[in-house]
Design an enzyme around this catalytic site. Sequence first.
Site, PDB file in Angstrom:
ATOM      1  NE  ARG A 305      -4.414  -1.639   1.607  1.00 22.80           N
ATOM      2  CZ  ARG A 305      -5.262  -2.531   2.903  1.00 22.80           C
ATOM      3  NH1 ARG A 305      -4.902  -1.418   4.438  1.00 22.80           N
ATOM      4  NH2 ARG A 305      -6.262  -2.705   2.397  1.00 22.80           N
ATOM      5  CE1 TYR A 432      -2.644  -4.201  -9.879  1.00 25.27           C
ATOM      6  CE2 TYR A 432      -1.442  -1.739 -10.352  1.00 25.27           C
ATOM      7  CZ  TYR A 432      -1.830  -3.438 -10.143  1.00 25.27           C
ATOM      8  OH  TYR A 432      -1.209  -3.750 -11.597  1.00 25.27           O
ATOM      9  CD  GLU A 433      -1.742  -4.377  -4.044  1.00 32.28           C
ATOM     10  OE1 GLU A 433      -2.304  -5.148  -2.820  1.00 32.28           O
ATOM     11  OE2 GLU A 433      -0.678  -4.730  -4.297  1.00 32.28           O
ATOM     12  N   GLY A 434      -6.788  -2.396  -2.242  1.00 30.82           N
ATOM     13  CA  GLY A 434      -7.686  -1.739  -1.518  1.00 30.82           C
ATOM     14  C   GLY A 434      -8.088  -0.260  -2.541  1.00 30.82           C
TER      15      GLY A 434
END
Length: 589
Positions: A305, A432-434
């Site tokens: 993140r 991406y990634e949340g």
Amino acid sequence: MSDYIHPQRDAEFVLNELVQFDQLCKATGQDEVNAELASVILTEAGKLGNGVLAPLNKVGDLNHPTLVDIDGQSGVESGVRETAGFADAYREYMDGGWSSLTGAEEFGGQNLPNVLGTAVNEIWQSANLAFALCPLLGQGAIESISHHGSDQLKQAYLPKMISGEWTGTMNLTEPDAGTDLAAVKTKAVPVNDHYLITGQKIFITWGDHQMTDNIVHLVLARLPDAPAGVKGISLFVVPKFMLDEQGNPAQRNDAYAVSLEHKLGIHGSPTCVMSFGDNGGAVGYLVGEPNKGLAYMFTMMNHARQGVGLQGLAVSEASYQHALEYAKERIQGTQKDGSRYSIIKFPDVRRMLMQMKSSTEAMRALCLVASAEIDRGNSARVELLTPIVKGWVTELAQELTYLGVQIHGGMGFIEETGAAQFYRDARILTIYEGTTGIQGLDLVGRKTLANGGQHLAELLDEIAEGISRFEALGGQFDLAAQQCRIALENGIAARQWLLDNKQDLSAPGSASVSFMMLFGYLCGGWLMAKSALQAKAKLDAGEGDPEFLNTKLTSAQFFCEHMVPRTQSCLASIQAGSESIMKLDELQF
């Protein structure tokens, strides 16, 4: 292009003046590392970025990876062939020792500070975002195995992953399980000293390629007796090739890329659908304890993140440099004497360029300061800043790369100019990634409400001290300091509103993104104010490059005057509450 606007100069300024890099290295027992060494490393990284990776950026955009019959014998598509030129570039990256920069010494790493690795990673991401996603995922996998893997797993996989000889991936998402990982269906059945994995994962970045002789997949799956929901997820290492007794890749594992996604951007990065166990089961090895996989995966995800936040900065910087060069060269206006001039003289073009320049500097300051907190072991501050880095920086990147296109005018809409690629590539970063919504929920929930707002109060106190010092500068910074003070009051009010309205179950979710964006602009303003203070002190002492330092003062002034006031609209949205957001019946939309 004048060298004082080069991002390396700004990165070194942030490292030295905001992070206090030399003191950080001494405090963490790395006395042999200092700012002089960091400058040399960044310069060498710039050579690889500019000379090797950047020329491949457009190549990857136009020539996508393909699914092919790798061995030429099976007659079926059995692997991913990366864009031509990427393998040679990766070999140069690996041979230069860049993969091992921050790795643990016991596994062959150079053990340099995480924040220096972050500054170097910006160069790769700026030069070629699609390429740089490959080592980014590897770094995240290394983090997870380092923190949670057995000694046997560490010895088997970390040396080759840290050296870059093997890459890594993260396999979470499934066709029926996006953000809701409780719905993961991939299964893991114990067999002797390993597990057989069956299931399918989607959106797997660099899930397959031919640049290295092995790929280490980290896969979330369920054991036969696992409890329902997220409490029943375990984490497994599933190598592309299983290892022989000497630890070398040998038999092909039952883990294959079965298709590639056709995407809006990052075309040079293969996004794979991975199938595990179509031919009896993919061999996997348990990481840590059973049913704790989600917590282990978050070690990797939190690293990723911050890394994706950095990508937002990097692609914005690349877009800015591209737009700046065009604005200097594009002749548009005509003066009374008939002479013509470039569009950089137009006030509105300058407004857009200043917005891009000052915002990338604020983003860089936040990314590096947050990264340095990992080196310091300040886990509470890392946890608090991570969703802001990921959410605010990537959202702002959408606006900045949009401005990069806008500065080009009609030519920005034409692919040949290159401006549109940055805009398209940036679009994935808020997902991406949340997603941005997930980052906002994380900030208001786990990072604020869960501790009664204590960690946020501590950050606000630190910001207050910095703004008080900024107010004392006076002169050209009167308005800038005033806006920072208002933004601080907005942050205090937002925190209090969240605590006062936590009984309304819809309130945190309704306010979360505005809450996160408010604190992004506030933190950016705070760090730009600190930058102005440090630049002014150096000028008064007759130190440093006056041109660079005076430019930094103007950039800080602009950000605080023109960008920081956005906290006011964020607070207004927060305080409006959830009523109108939740009021309509589903059929009324």
